[in-house]
Each structure stands twice: as structure tokens, then as C-alpha cells.
Scaffold this motif. Sequence first.
Motif, PDB file in Angstrom:
ATOM      1  N   ASN A 197     -26.804 -67.797  -1.344  1.00 56.23           N
ATOM      2  CA  ASN A 197     -27.109 -66.631  -0.503  1.00 56.23           C
ATOM      3  C   ASN A 197     -26.435 -65.353  -1.004  1.00 56.23           C
ATOM      4  O   ASN A 197     -25.736 -64.680  -0.250  1.00 56.23           O
ATOM      5  N   LEU A 198     -26.657 -65.059  -2.279  1.00 55.58           N
ATOM      6  CA  LEU A 198     -26.096 -63.844  -2.884  1.00 55.58           C
ATOM      7  C   LEU A 198     -24.566 -63.783  -2.742  1.00 55.58           C
ATOM      8  O   LEU A 198     -24.007 -62.728  -2.441  1.00 55.58           O
ATOM      9  N   GLY A 199     -23.915 -64.913  -2.973  1.00 54.95           N
ATOM     10  CA  GLY A 199     -22.457 -64.966  -2.825  1.00 54.95           C
ATOM     11  C   GLY A 199     -21.716 -64.198  -3.900  1.00 54.95           C
ATOM     12  O   GLY A 199     -20.580 -63.771  -3.689  1.00 54.95           O
ATOM     13  N   ASN A 200     -22.319 -64.049  -5.058  1.00 52.06           N
ATOM     14  CA  ASN A 200     -21.683 -63.272  -6.134  1.00 52.06           C
ATOM     15  C   ASN A 200     -22.755 -62.851  -7.145  1.00 52.06           C
ATOM     16  O   ASN A 200     -23.889 -63.349  -7.105  1.00 52.06           O
ATOM     17  N   ALA A 201     -22.382 -61.931  -8.009  1.00 52.39           N
ATOM     18  CA  ALA A 201     -23.291 -61.447  -9.062  1.00 52.39           C
ATOM     19  C   ALA A 201     -22.506 -61.392 -10.360  1.00 52.39           C
ATOM     20  O   ALA A 201     -21.456 -60.754 -10.417  1.00 52.39           O
ATOM     21  N   ASN A 202     -22.986 -62.110 -11.376  1.00 53.49           N
ATOM     22  CA  ASN A 202     -22.275 -62.138 -12.659  1.00 53.49           C
ATOM     23  C   ASN A 202     -23.059 -61.371 -13.715  1.00 53.49           C
ATOM     24  O   ASN A 202     -24.268 -61.526 -13.835  1.00 53.49           O
ATOM     25  N   TYR A 203     -22.335 -60.567 -14.486  1.00 56.46           N
ATOM     26  CA  TYR A 203     -22.972 -59.831 -15.582  1.00 56.46           C
ATOM     27  C   TYR A 203     -22.279 -60.185 -16.886  1.00 56.46           C
ATOM     28  O   TYR A 203     -21.215 -60.812 -16.889  1.00 56.46           O
ATOM     29  N   CYS A 204     -22.890 -59.800 -18.006  1.00 60.28           N
ATOM     30  CA  CYS A 204     -22.325 -60.214 -19.291  1.00 60.28           C
ATOM     31  C   CYS A 204     -22.640 -59.200 -20.380  1.00 60.28           C
ATOM     32  O   CYS A 204     -23.559 -59.394 -21.174  1.00 60.28           O
ATOM     33  N   SER A 205     -21.899 -58.115 -20.394  1.00 58.15           N
ATOM     34  CA  SER A 205     -22.060 -57.113 -21.450  1.00 58.15           C
ATOM     35  C   SER A 205     -20.808 -56.262 -21.460  1.00 58.15           C
ATOM     36  O   SER A 205     -20.168 -56.097 -20.427  1.00 58.15           O
ATOM     37  N   ALA A 206     -20.471 -55.729 -22.630  1.00 58.49           N
ATOM     38  CA  ALA A 206     -19.346 -54.798 -22.701  1.00 58.49           C
ATOM     39  C   ALA A 206     -19.798 -53.396 -22.292  1.00 58.49           C
ATOM     40  O   ALA A 206     -19.007 -52.455 -22.321  1.00 58.49           O
ATOM     41  N   GLY A 207     -21.080 -53.248 -21.936  1.00 59.05           N
ATOM     42  CA  GLY A 207     -21.576 -51.953 -21.448  1.00 59.05           C
ATOM     43  C   GLY A 207     -21.364 -50.843 -22.466  1.00 59.05           C
ATOM     44  O   GLY A 207     -21.807 -50.943 -23.615  1.00 59.05           O
ATOM     45  N   GLN A 208     -20.647 -49.820 -22.061  1.00 60.45           N
ATOM     46  CA  GLN A 208     -20.469 -48.621 -22.898  1.00 60.45           C
ATOM     47  C   GLN A 208     -19.788 -48.890 -24.238  1.00 60.45           C
ATOM     48  O   GLN A 208     -19.792 -48.041 -25.115  1.00 60.45           O
ATOM     49  N   LEU A 209     -19.207 -50.071 -24.390  1.00 61.68           N
ATOM     50  CA  LEU A 209     -18.518 -50.401 -25.639  1.00 61.68           C
ATOM     51  C   LEU A 209     -19.383 -51.298 -26.534  1.00 61.68           C
ATOM     52  O   LEU A 209     -19.067 -51.540 -27.694  1.00 61.68           O
TER      53      LEU A 209
END
Lengths: 136, 399
Positions: free
Chosen positions: B191-203
Amino acid sequence: MAVSKRIVLHFPRSCVDQPIVYRLVKDYGLMLNILKASVSPNEEGLLVLELSGDRENYEKGVRYLADIGVSIQPLSRDVYRNDARCTHCGACVTVCPSGAFVVDPATRKVKFLDKKCMVCGMCIRACPARAMEMRI
Amino acid sequence: MTRTIAEINEKISKGQAFVATAEEVIGIVEKRGIEKATREVDVVTTATFGPMCSSGAYFNVGHSKPRIKLGGGNSYLNDVPVYTGFAAVDFFLGATAMPDNDPRNRIYPGEFLYGGGHVIEELVAGKNVKFVGTGYGTDCYPRKKIETTISLKNINEAVLFNMRNAYQNYNVGVNLSDKTIYTYMGVLKPNLGNANYCSAGQLSPLLNDPYYKTIGVGTRIFLGGGLGYVAWHGTQHSPGALRTENGVPKRGGGTLAVIGDLKQMKPEWLRGMSFLGYGCTLAVGIGVPIPILSEDNLRYAAVKDEDIFAPIVDYSDAYPQRKPDILGEVSYGQLKSGKIEVKGKEVPTASLSSYPKAVEIAQLLKDWIQKGQFLLTEPVAPLPGVEAGMTFKSLDERS
């Protein structure tokens, strides 16, 4: 004066069948909140709890535990981070139910606040680098 | 103002190059303006450190006496099977390979404590690894079984060769179902307990060069603590991915295939990983220098987390069923704030890619360049860009 501590109790096999928790409440007037308990065949028992009450009673209760052969450790020593393996990715942060992992907004490094840890062990298997370890 | 890679290399050799990390350059451009900053900055270093499953290494272990042909038989490093379908003593070890007797997900969720990525980590740490091989025996390769130990010191070649690394951008994983799921995006609570992402983004390398203007085949990079090269575009390279006005992909986008000498690499930057209920893999550290040849080029390299957007994907249904639905888009700025909003609910976020490790790599690469130890290369060929019209194909079964 009141005290409240999170402690880890290890029971030898001989103690497993005794009503220890009952005695702490009844004889010493202590309040307790069980965070984790496990007793497995041929192994000692493990009980993680938050124990609170009057200081004098607390000390007597702890002495009673020691007398019957229960070993007592402060909770923070039980789950610890192997800093050589931690990559500070953050996979543990949202898995921890007690908010013991906090990301420093400046460095993005993950801080482990062991005082908040309730030794549920969720982080251990959720950590891809297996940097969180349980000391039993 | 423009400059060439040859001019930059001349400055590097004299120890006069001005190098900034992709994080530092944001402030430089904000303070000095794009024109002045372009005149000052020669190189921007980018980096990423995260789990990258399409990684592996090939080895040549030398010939035993009498000789054995490993091809056609089964070979193992610390019980992890390797692919031997080559000449007598070459083989390839994949990051997600695991011992034949690993219980996988039979006890769900599986732990996946040891696999190819862990073998690679142990090898670069200088450890001995058990090598067991069988062959069927031929006139020129009579031996049928070998059991010994190897280390990086006593074998001929050990080469890291990753067919897909450094994804330009990536999904944010969430779980809409009512039970916990175990994915390559980590443990996703119900139920949308967490959200995981995987990128260094701006770096992250390809987010700083969104149209692959400087990064190409032959680009010299930091790979796992040693020197490596971009070998090709990575598998699933999709330059045609949806982009924002600033050119940055809002979906996966481009990828890199990279290669480098494993013997130079270090365990700090190649780390065996275990994803609960999913499998084992290798976290790879990559650093890519971006030469600042023009204002445009610097404008791209100064991209900020707030201007990079990733799609939110449900890994309980949409992802496994290959449905195209997304639940919205969020910026890395929002993701790094610790919470995002999905379907009106506040959802705590966590990263699987290590930003602190990426910062360290970008700083290390900057240091190498400033000391004149690392020269930039001209790409031998460009990576396929938007104009290549490449599409990301799905596998549709045929009868």
C-alpha cells in the motif's frame, strides 16, 4: 526516580520454562514492553524488552535476572553496522519501522541511530551489501 | 567560446586543468554565469555507484599440465558456475550467477548471499578463489577434471566487461498491492509503504551529457577503481526515450557497455550485493569525465536534481505484467527530500544507488585529472543518439 532501558536478555535452557516476565511485573512492579522474543529448541531464549519503573525496583529486578542466570546486555549492542561494508545507499531507511536510519541531507550518508533500534532485524536482510549484523 | 579535447589534455599534462565535479559545477555556473564558467571549467567529473546486474568478467586461467578443455564441461569459481563456451581456458563469470545448490526463492524470500558479484569482489580484494572445472577429454586436451585455487595474480587475463551499466535514468519503484514484495528495486512495502529510486541524479554520467555529445565509444573512464573504457552503447540503449525540455530523459534512456582491467580494480568500488527475494548482483563504481567544449555542453553538465524527472512504477502489477502505466513523475530533488506524493499519499523514499560513493568517485577522478594522471580521450565513434531512431523492443512471443 524512574528509569527506562532497552535491554536484551539471553536465557540459558534451564530458565526457559520459568515465568520470568511475570515475576518482573508482579514482584518488582516493573513495566515492560516486549520488542522481540524467541525460544528455539536446543537453544537459549532471547528476549528484547523495554524495562521501566522505579530505580530501586529496576535494580532489584535486574539482580533477580542475574541471579537466575539470565545475561543482560544493553540493546544497542545487538544490531550493529559493519561500516566497512556499508555503501550508504539508503536501502535500509524506509524498511526500518522505528526510524533508526536517517540520511544526512548534506552528505547523503546514512546515520544509524542505535538508540532507536528495536532489533527487529528487518534491515539485515534488506541491506544489499549485508552491512547490518546481529550480534547474539 | 569553444575548446578541443587536445587543448584540455595539454592543460591536464601541465597540471593546469580546472576540474569540477558535476555537483560542484552547479554552483559555479549559478555564481559565474554560463559564459564565464565555460571559460574557466575544462572538465566536469560525473559518477555513479549502484547495483548493475548486466556486469561480469572474463578470465583466462592459463593451461594446466596435462591440458584440459573447459568448454563443453562445467566450471565453477567458489561454487558459482561460469560460462565456458569459448576456447580451452577462457570463461565468463556473470554478476548474478549463483551456486547450483543455492535455494533461490524456494524459501521465500531467498537471501542470495553469494554469487558472481561476490566472487568478483573477493578476487579484486586479492583473495584466493576455488576453481573447479570438468571437461570431456580430447586427444589434445586429455584431462577431465581440475580442482585448484586461483587469484588475480596468477592468471593471465581478468577483464571486467559489463554489457549494460550506468543507466541514464531509472524507475522509482512502489508497491500498490497489500503484501510486501521483494524486487530488484529492494523491499517494497504494501500500500505505497515506500518508494525506492536508483540513480545518482545530478552526478550521474549520462544525465550530464543527455545527447551523448562527448561520451562515446572509446571514452576513458574510472571503472571499479581502475581505468576502463566505454566499449559500446549498453544493451537496451534507448536514446528515443521521452525527454524534458532541457533534453534530459524522463525514462531509462541511454546505457553504456564498459570494459577494463579487473586486476587494477578495488573492492571499494566493486561490491557483491544480495537483493532479498530477487538475487545477487554487483554494485559497480563508474566515473566519466565530460570535457567542456562549449557553453551548451556545460549547460547540460550543470543539470540539477530538481530538473531531472523519473517515472513512478508499480512493481506489484504494472512492471511484472509489462503494462506501460506510470503513477506520475517526480524529480530527484523531491526524491532526495525523503518523501514524495503518490496517489495523494505521502510516501517515504530511499535510494539503492549510493550518492556518497558517487561523490567520492567524482572527487577521485577529479584528483587524477588535476594531477595529470588521467588524460581524456576522443571518442572513436559516437553512441547512437536520438537521430538513430532506435526503439526499445519487447519480446512478443511467436508461434
